[in-house]
Design a protein around this motif. Sequence first.
Motif, PDB file in Angstrom:
ATOM      1  N   LEU A 159     -28.446  27.489 -32.722  1.00 57.47           N
ATOM      2  CA  LEU A 159     -29.479  27.558 -31.691  1.00 57.47           C
ATOM      3  C   LEU A 159     -30.776  28.172 -32.204  1.00 57.47           C
ATOM      4  CD1 LEU A 159     -27.378  28.650 -28.583  1.00 57.47           C
ATOM      5  CD2 LEU A 159     -28.058  26.346 -29.290  1.00 57.47           C
ATOM      6  N   ALA A 160     -30.701  29.071 -33.170  1.00 57.12           N
ATOM      7  CA  ALA A 160     -31.899  29.747 -33.668  1.00 57.12           C
ATOM      8  C   ALA A 160     -32.852  28.790 -34.366  1.00 57.12           C
ATOM      9  CB  ALA A 160     -31.511  30.877 -34.609  1.00 57.12           C
ATOM     10  N   SER A 161     -32.358  27.642 -34.797  1.00 53.10           N
ATOM     11  CA  SER A 161     -33.200  26.703 -35.530  1.00 53.10           C
ATOM     12  C   SER A 161     -33.760  25.595 -34.649  1.00 53.10           C
ATOM     13  CB  SER A 161     -32.415  26.087 -36.699  1.00 53.10           C
ATOM     14  OG  SER A 161     -31.296  25.355 -36.227  1.00 53.10           O
ATOM     15  N   ARG A 180     -43.062  28.721 -27.345  1.00 55.16           N
ATOM     16  CA  ARG A 180     -41.933  28.248 -26.539  1.00 55.16           C
ATOM     17  C   ARG A 180     -40.625  28.505 -27.274  1.00 55.16           C
ATOM     18  NH1 ARG A 180     -42.731  22.773 -26.370  1.00 55.16           N
ATOM     19  NH2 ARG A 180     -43.873  22.788 -24.394  1.00 55.16           N
ATOM     20  N   ASP A 181     -40.625  28.201 -28.584  1.00 57.50           N
ATOM     21  CA  ASP A 181     -39.410  28.395 -29.378  1.00 57.50           C
ATOM     22  C   ASP A 181     -39.020  29.865 -29.452  1.00 57.50           C
ATOM     23  OD1 ASP A 181     -39.556  25.674 -29.778  1.00 57.50           O
ATOM     24  OD2 ASP A 181     -40.466  25.846 -31.760  1.00 57.50           O
ATOM     25  N   ASP A 182     -40.016  30.726 -29.600  1.00 56.66           N
ATOM     26  CA  ASP A 182     -39.735  32.163 -29.660  1.00 56.66           C
ATOM     27  C   ASP A 182     -39.083  32.643 -28.369  1.00 56.66           C
ATOM     28  OD1 ASP A 182     -40.816  32.262 -32.171  1.00 56.66           O
ATOM     29  OD2 ASP A 182     -42.764  33.050 -31.524  1.00 56.66           O
ATOM     30  N   TYR A 183     -39.561  32.150 -27.233  1.00 54.38           N
ATOM     31  CA  TYR A 183     -38.977  32.565 -25.969  1.00 54.38           C
ATOM     32  C   TYR A 183     -37.559  32.017 -25.816  1.00 54.38           C
ATOM     33  CZ  TYR A 183     -38.487  33.946 -21.167  1.00 54.38           C
ATOM     34  OH  TYR A 183     -38.030  34.538 -20.028  1.00 54.38           O
ATOM     35  N   PHE A 184     -37.369  30.764 -26.225  1.00 56.84           N
ATOM     36  CA  PHE A 184     -36.044  30.149 -26.166  1.00 56.84           C
ATOM     37  C   PHE A 184     -35.027  30.975 -26.951  1.00 56.84           C
ATOM     38  CE2 PHE A 184     -33.106  27.495 -28.640  1.00 56.84           C
ATOM     39  CZ  PHE A 184     -32.314  26.983 -27.615  1.00 56.84           C
ATOM     40  N   ARG A 185     -35.409  31.375 -28.173  1.00 58.67           N
ATOM     41  CA  ARG A 185     -34.483  32.097 -29.037  1.00 58.67           C
ATOM     42  C   ARG A 185     -34.256  33.532 -28.569  1.00 58.67           C
ATOM     43  NH1 ARG A 185     -37.973  29.769 -34.057  1.00 58.67           N
ATOM     44  NH2 ARG A 185     -37.229  27.605 -33.913  1.00 58.67           N
ATOM     45  N   GLY A 186     -35.231  34.078 -27.861  1.00 57.34           N
ATOM     46  CA  GLY A 186     -35.115  35.460 -27.407  1.00 57.34           C
ATOM     47  C   GLY A 186     -34.619  35.581 -25.984  1.00 57.34           C
ATOM     48  N   THR A 187     -35.529  35.472 -25.043  1.00 58.35           N
ATOM     49  CA  THR A 187     -35.204  35.721 -23.639  1.00 58.35           C
ATOM     50  C   THR A 187     -34.214  34.720 -23.062  1.00 58.35           C
ATOM     51  OG1 THR A 187     -37.408  36.669 -23.336  1.00 58.35           O
ATOM     52  CG2 THR A 187     -36.199  36.041 -21.343  1.00 58.35           C
ATOM     53  N   THR A 208     -24.764  30.261 -31.592  1.00 60.06           N
ATOM     54  CA  THR A 208     -24.391  28.854 -31.668  1.00 60.06           C
ATOM     55  C   THR A 208     -23.967  28.314 -30.306  1.00 60.06           C
ATOM     56  OG1 THR A 208     -22.075  29.363 -32.195  1.00 60.06           O
ATOM     57  CG2 THR A 208     -23.606  29.079 -34.050  1.00 60.06           C
ATOM     58  N   ALA A 209     -24.010  26.991 -30.207  1.00 64.01           N
ATOM     59  CA  ALA A 209     -23.411  26.262 -29.095  1.00 64.01           C
ATOM     60  C   ALA A 209     -22.377  25.317 -29.694  1.00 64.01           C
ATOM     61  CB  ALA A 209     -24.458  25.476 -28.312  1.00 64.01           C
ATOM     62  N   THR A 210     -21.284  25.085 -28.986  1.00 63.62           N
ATOM     63  CA  THR A 210     -20.220  24.238 -29.527  1.00 63.62           C
ATOM     64  C   THR A 210     -19.733  23.226 -28.511  1.00 63.62           C
ATOM     65  OG1 THR A 210     -18.467  25.791 -28.887  1.00 63.62           O
ATOM     66  CG2 THR A 210     -19.400  26.038 -31.093  1.00 63.62           C
TER      67      THR A 210
END
Length: 225
Positions: A111-113, A121-128, A137-139
Amino acid sequence: MQRRTKVLTGAGVAVGVLAGVGAVVGPRIYESTVVAEAAPTLDAAAADGGLPDPATLDGTWTVGDGSFAGYRLEEVLGGEDVTVTGRTEQVTGGVTVDGGALTEATVEVDLASIATDQQRRDDYFRGTAIDVATYPTATFVLTEPAELTAGATDARLVGDLTVRDVTRPVTVDAQIASAGDTVQVVGSVPVTFEDFGITPPDLGFVKVEDTGTVEFDLALAPAAG
């Protein structure tokens, strides 16, 4: 007060789910345009003629180079409909075909990538939104065998999707075809954000739909050994 009002009026928010799955929201992250990737489809060479005799595919296959997964969502920004997509090629896993049926499958997405066309937008997705430091990860894990049919491409994959340590049963509408030594699997599954502990924002100037789509394109190669 006037300056503060202008700053707030210029803020923007987006939300996303992944793999596939994610949610994104953050102030002042939009440029004048939003670039959305096209939905994954079978390559023409792989789709031509569909699958061979499924029994010839028996064995273990590994997710290889050229694979990707991500999310797609719809939002209304400033009164206009906007489609947002986020993707990553950091996808691993494998599948097993036995007796002409897909009997096992596990796919893991980093998910971090996941990235869109906007860094904020990506920074917020990875953080908050996701907190990738805690939930990296997602599986997806197949829970029912999927029958494969010679000459066809459509397949129904039933399994469990896990995001942020929340596991939900899902049904994936997929297409499977082969070209040479590679098997391509593409598909998507609708998801509801709140099912995974993600609440889409509604801040007036931007409203994100309650549902989104996890989508993927897997290039499978025979497992070594």
